[in-house]
Design an enzyme around this catalytic site. Structure first.
Site, PDB file in Angstrom:
ATOM      1  N   TYR A  53       0.823  -1.199   0.000  1.00  0.00           N
ATOM      2  CA  TYR A  53       0.000   0.000   0.000  1.00  0.00           C
ATOM      3  C   TYR A  53       0.865   1.261   0.000  1.00  0.00           C
ATOM      4  O   TYR A  53       1.393   1.672   1.032  1.00  0.00           O
ATOM      5  CB  TYR A  53      -0.937   0.030   1.212  1.00  0.00           C
ATOM      6  CG  TYR A  53      -1.830  -1.181   1.347  1.00  0.00           C
ATOM      7  CD1 TYR A  53      -2.188  -1.954   0.242  1.00  0.00           C
ATOM      8  CD2 TYR A  53      -2.336  -1.558   2.586  1.00  0.00           C
ATOM      9  CE1 TYR A  53      -3.011  -3.059   0.371  1.00  0.00           C
ATOM     10  CE2 TYR A  53      -3.174  -2.664   2.727  1.00  0.00           C
ATOM     11  CZ  TYR A  53      -3.497  -3.410   1.611  1.00  0.00           C
ATOM     12  OH  TYR A  53      -4.318  -4.507   1.754  1.00  0.00           O
ATOM     13  N   HIS A 139       0.384 -12.334   1.320  1.00  0.00           N
ATOM     14  CA  HIS A 139      -0.388 -11.392   0.524  1.00  0.00           C
ATOM     15  C   HIS A 139      -0.494 -11.836  -0.936  1.00  0.00           C
ATOM     16  O   HIS A 139       0.501 -11.837  -1.664  1.00  0.00           O
ATOM     17  CB  HIS A 139       0.268 -10.005   0.598  1.00  0.00           C
ATOM     18  CG  HIS A 139      -0.645  -8.878   0.238  1.00  0.00           C
ATOM     19  ND1 HIS A 139      -0.231  -7.563   0.167  1.00  0.00           N
ATOM     20  CD2 HIS A 139      -1.967  -8.854  -0.065  1.00  0.00           C
ATOM     21  CE1 HIS A 139      -1.247  -6.796  -0.152  1.00  0.00           C
ATOM     22  NE2 HIS A 139      -2.314  -7.564  -0.313  1.00  0.00           N
TER      23      HIS A 139
END
Length: 334
Positions: A53, A139
């Protein structure tokens, strides 16, 4: 709720940090900090982040705000699998090709090996300014060039770190039910992070994945519950997003039909979306992102006020909700 059989407890509503990592657009530092503070003031004590992010920006911003709160009063999850490495080719460019309006002086490099997992966690701790994270999640391994390494390298490394007490709970995050179910069935993880596959718009995870989680005692953190914004407003606009791209016309029409039923019952589409996303028995937390404090406050207010019970029967009757989907109780979010 506790995650799996661990002692890690998360709040029913969590805060996702992708927007304060400059997802799609730049967010000023002051506004990002105010948004995290608004989540705290609304009672949120679970914060999810990732190196992905904003190339580390979300982790740094989150850590700076949480430094002002007692460490034993909140839970942080971050992700592993992508390392951030120098990117000489990115000088003078932004990372918008990957969705984030940040300088592209770093790039993501897949590393699902045991060494890569430990390095990823160490670097995340540095950006967060913490001595530990509570939850570590693999992830999107399905997007990597060697997804099997998630099982042979990443998972054993996380299992060892959990045994050593370095992290409290371990899991995996993805939008692909198949890989999530494989981990649920073949490993001893505590939690999955399910992205956009159990929402008011569509429920494919209800077929096999969620029953497997319930049978195996694996907790679920539900994210992407607005389907990239399609369910985030009272009336979906024609330029709404789905899967981080332009929403197909048929899905916009379906979302509007759901919104019409919500209106008949005096409720809002995002209010119903949040309530439904939390209703499955294995759901430990619904995590939503925000880039403005007023958006976070609204999310918390909607989450705390479940829609009227007759709404769900009408959605089923009109073919807009699966009849076998668990529906919220009137006090589900209280």
């Amino acid at each position: 709720m506790m995650l799996g059989r661990t002692e890690v407890a998360v709040t029913a509503l969590g805060f996702g940090t992708a927007p304060i990592g400059n997802l799609y657009r730049a967010v000023p530092d002051e506004r990002a900090a105010a948004t995290v503070a608004a989540a705290w003031d609304a009672g949120v004590r679970y914060f999810d982040t990732a190196p992905h992010y904003g190339l580390g920006l979300a982790e740094r911003r989150l850590g700076e705000v949480l430094a002002g709160y007692p460490r034993d009063e909140y839970v942080v999850s971050t992700k592993v699998g992508r390392l951030l490495v120098p990117n000489p080719d990115g000088v003078g460019r932004t990372d918008l090709d990957n969705g984030f309006d940040v300088p592209a002086d770093l790039r993501r490099a897949w590393d699902l090996t045991a060494d890569g997992i430990r390095r990823s966690l160490d670097e995340s701790l540095g950006r967060l300014g913490l001595d530990r994270v509570d939850v570590a999640l693999i992830h999107d391994p399905d997007e990597s060039d060697a997804p099997e390494t998630a099982l042979t390298g990443a998972y054993p490394a996380l299992r060892e770190l959990r045994a050593q007490g370095v992290v409290g709970a371990i899991g995996i995050g993805s939008k692909q039910p198949a890989i999530l179910r494989r981990f649920v069935e073949e490993t001893d993880l505590d939690v999955i992070m399910l992205a956009g596959r159990y929402t008011l718009l569509e429920q494919p995870a209800l077929d096999d994945l969620l029953p497997s989680c319930q049978r195996r005692g694996v907790s679920v953190v539900n994210v992407g519950v607005f389907n990239s914004g399609l369910l985030a407003t009272d009336w979906p606009e024609q330029d709404a997003h789905y899967e981080y791209d332009a929403a197909p016309t048929d899905l916009i029409d379906r979302a509007r039909r759901i919104a019409s039923v919500c209106r008949r019952h005096g409720t809002a589409l995002p209010q119903a979306a949040l309530a439904f996303a939390a209703a499955y028995p294995s759901m430990a937390s619904v995590v939503v992102g925000a880039e403005r404090p007023e958006h976070m406050r609204r999310n918390a207010e909607l989450f705390a006020a479940p829609p009227p019970a007759p709404l769900w029967a009408d959605l089923v009757a009109e073919g807009l909700l699966r009849a076998d989907a668990p529906i919220p109780s009137p006090t589900a979010a209280a």
